[in-house]
Write a protein that holds these residues in place. Structure first.
Motif, PDB file in Angstrom:
ATOM      1  N   THR A  86      -8.238  47.887  48.467  1.00  0.00           N
ATOM      2  CA  THR A  86      -9.234  46.929  47.974  1.00  0.00           C
ATOM      3  C   THR A  86      -8.646  45.518  48.083  1.00  0.00           C
ATOM      4  O   THR A  86      -7.513  45.270  47.670  1.00  0.00           O
ATOM      5  CB  THR A  86      -9.596  47.239  46.496  1.00  0.00           C
ATOM      6  N   LYS A 107      -9.349  39.960  44.400  1.00  0.00           N
ATOM      7  CA  LYS A 107     -10.251  38.815  44.171  1.00  0.00           C
ATOM      8  C   LYS A 107      -9.418  37.589  43.838  1.00  0.00           C
ATOM      9  O   LYS A 107      -9.140  37.302  42.671  1.00  0.00           O
ATOM     10  CB  LYS A 107     -11.193  39.136  43.010  1.00  0.00           C
ATOM     11  N   GLY A 110     -11.658  32.908  44.297  1.00  0.00           N
ATOM     12  CA  GLY A 110     -13.112  33.015  44.121  1.00  0.00           C
ATOM     13  C   GLY A 110     -13.809  31.669  44.250  1.00  0.00           C
ATOM     14  O   GLY A 110     -15.026  31.601  44.438  1.00  0.00           O
ATOM     15  N   SER A 128     -14.280  34.216  49.008  1.00  0.00           N
ATOM     16  CA  SER A 128     -14.727  34.978  47.835  1.00  0.00           C
ATOM     17  C   SER A 128     -15.516  36.230  48.220  1.00  0.00           C
ATOM     18  O   SER A 128     -15.473  37.233  47.514  1.00  0.00           O
ATOM     19  CB  SER A 128     -15.558  34.093  46.911  1.00  0.00           C
ATOM     20  N   TYR A 129     -16.213  36.203  49.380  1.00  0.00           N
ATOM     21  CA  TYR A 129     -17.005  37.384  49.764  1.00  0.00           C
ATOM     22  C   TYR A 129     -16.112  38.583  50.076  1.00  0.00           C
ATOM     23  O   TYR A 129     -16.555  39.732  50.054  1.00  0.00           O
ATOM     24  CB  TYR A 129     -17.909  37.072  50.979  1.00  0.00           C
ATOM     25  N   GLY A 147     -13.205  39.347  48.400  1.00  0.00           N
ATOM     26  CA  GLY A 147     -12.585  39.862  47.178  1.00  0.00           C
ATOM     27  C   GLY A 147     -13.367  41.053  46.630  1.00  0.00           C
ATOM     28  O   GLY A 147     -14.582  41.004  46.485  1.00  0.00           O
ATOM     29  N   GLY A 148     -12.651  42.141  46.350  1.00  0.00           N
ATOM     30  CA  GLY A 148     -13.296  43.332  45.787  1.00  0.00           C
ATOM     31  C   GLY A 148     -13.782  44.312  46.842  1.00  0.00           C
ATOM     32  O   GLY A 148     -14.075  45.470  46.537  1.00  0.00           O
TER      33      GLY A 148
END
Ligand code: PA5
Length: 457
Positions: free
Chosen positions: A340, A343, A346, A352-353, A355-356
């Motif tokens: 993964t 994040k 951010g 930021s897109y 992250g996660g």
């Protein structure tokens, strides 16, 4: 459905304006039924390999001996190496050799498929000859590359005062060739390559099975995948048969100028399957004459590319260059491991897109992006979908492409099982290396070299 899925949608005119029509495909129905009957009747060696328990038993008998070594070094080339490379790369971790030896608890595996002295030396640097099994693989038992590496391995063992019979296993023809003779004369352990199975079709014979079992690959499941694929590729209806549909569409497109076939796995573990495919497609189908002896210069140039890496290298050409390529993406649905993306940052839209998200999600979205773009640019493309990477699915892949190649050979009306085009280069090498009987050839080659126009700057 268990096993591989095939998505042919983007090879059709409805989705890609250079694609084929259903009518064009259906026009081959009668011919394909006949071809399948012919293939089954002619029974080329590879067809029955997954149904032959003998190879599994013979290799399994040697399993504990093979696995007792610290390293297994395969010495072979072409069809005597590429299947091994594809199997190890797909079914063992990518860092297999560098894993902690206690964690791996199996031999390191090296596949030496060249005579580049830097490569050979680098492998020799990593092994202890006394605890290494050298698996010399050569069907003909004469190939210069495999033979010279055999001589090097044997020389090293002897220089250590070791008995070569204890560290060398020959995989070769049951009767013919110099390796068989040496084995008989000197009592080496051997495995047989069935004479009726051509080198590039031999991955599921002892050619591929020794290194597979060395790395604990599930060879029974490999065979099960191939066996189940037999049921799918012998169906007469083109639209239900992945090998027939693939061959027919590649045949139609090739005859319309799509003379290159790009295989692009979106998985590093599947990448060497594309290398194996490259040899199968090129050596089987690239032929000067057809079965009637007429000059046709058949073939379709196979190319390998890796997603997402080659999006930043090749895809510009693929989208905007000449309309001469048909694409096969290999998609992996479930990766064995995942990461993964943290994040962090951010505050920036540019990061930021990510992250996660999982890396597998990013990679498969990249595949979707390339597929969409290539389709928008009207480049015919298809997908072979691996639900996951396991021995069963890899066995399916080998078998479907072997059968596809057999059908394509029939469509092109060529002999898919010979390779006369590699002979001349081999003979010249023998001549230049001073092999007895090739003196005339050496003279001719040297004269040609001396007399030709030279442009060397
Ligand atoms: O497909 C083939 O027949 C060739 O690529 C051979 O595998 C390759 O030339 C190696 O031959 P051999 O196994 O006889 O050493």
């Amino acid at each position: 459905m268990k096993g591989l899925k095939f998505d042919f949608s983007n090879l059709f005119r409805e989705n890609v304006n250079t694609g084929v029509t259903s009518e064009e495909v259906n026009a081959f129905q009668e011919n394909v039924s006949k071809i399948i009957d012919e293939i089954l009747e002619e029974n080329p060696g590879f067809i029955k390999v997954p149904f032959t328990r003998k190879w599994i038993d013979r290799v399994t008998d040697l399993k504990s001996w093979i696995q007792s070594f610290e390293s297994v070094v395969v010495l072979g080339i072409g069809g005597s190496a590429l299947g091994n490379l594809a199997l190890q790369n797909a079914l063992n971790p990518l860092n297999y050799n560098s894993m902690d030896s206690k964690k791996r608890n199996l031999p390191k595996i090296f596949i030496v498929d060249n005579v580049d002295p830097d490569l050979v030396s680098s492998v020799l640097d990593q092994i202890n000859p006394a605890t290494t099994l050298f698996n010399v693989i050569s069907k003909s038992g004469t190939t210069a590359e495999a033979m010279s590496n055999y001589l090097i391995a044997r020389g090293i063992l002897e220089s250590y005062g070791l008995k070569p019979q204890e560290n060398i296993l020959f995989t070769t023809d049951p009767e013919n060739g110099i390796l068989r003779k040496i084995a008989l004369d000197e009592g080496f352990k051997t495995l047989e390559i069935p004479p009726e199975v051509g080198g590039r079709f031999s991955v599921l014979t002892p050619v591929g099975l020794v290194s597979a079992i060395a790395g604990n690959i599930d060879i029974i499941d490999l065979f099960n995948g191939a066996k189940d694929m037999y049921e799918r590729v012998t169906v007469k209806n083109i639209m239900e048969n992945p090998a027939a549909l693939n061959a027919v569409i590649h045949y139609i497109l090739n005859s319309k100028g799509f003379s290159m076939s790009v295989m692009m796995p979106y998985s590093n573990r599947l990448f060497l399957l594309a290398d194996w495919y490259r040899q199968l497609w090129a050596e089987s189908l690239g032929k000067e004459v057809n079965l009637k002896g007429e000059k046709i210069n058949a073939g379709q140039t196979p190319i390998k590319a890796l997603g997402a890496t080659d999006q930043h290298s090749q895809v510009q050409l693929y989208n905007e260059g000449p309309y001469d390529k048909v694409f096969t993406f290999l998609k992996l649905e479930k990766f064995q491991r995942d990461i993964t993306i943290p994040k962090i940052h951010g505050e920036f839209d540019e990061l930021s897109y990510l992250g996660g998200a999982k890396l597998s999600e990013l990679l498969n979205n990249e595949l979707d992006g390339t597929e969409y773009a290539i389709t928008q640019h009207n480049r015919p493309n298809m997908k072979v979908i691996f639900p996951e990477i396991n021995a069963y699915n890899v066995g399916q892949f080998f078998y479907v492409y072997e059968f596809t190649t057999a059908i394509m050979g029939k469509l092109l009306e060529i002999d898919a099982y010979n390779q006369p085009g590699v002979e001349l280069g081999k003979k010249v090498t023998y001549a230049l290396m001073g092999r007895k009987g090739y003196e005339e050839m050496a003279k001719k080659v040297n004269e040609t070299k001396d007399n030709k126009k030279k442009v060397i700057i």
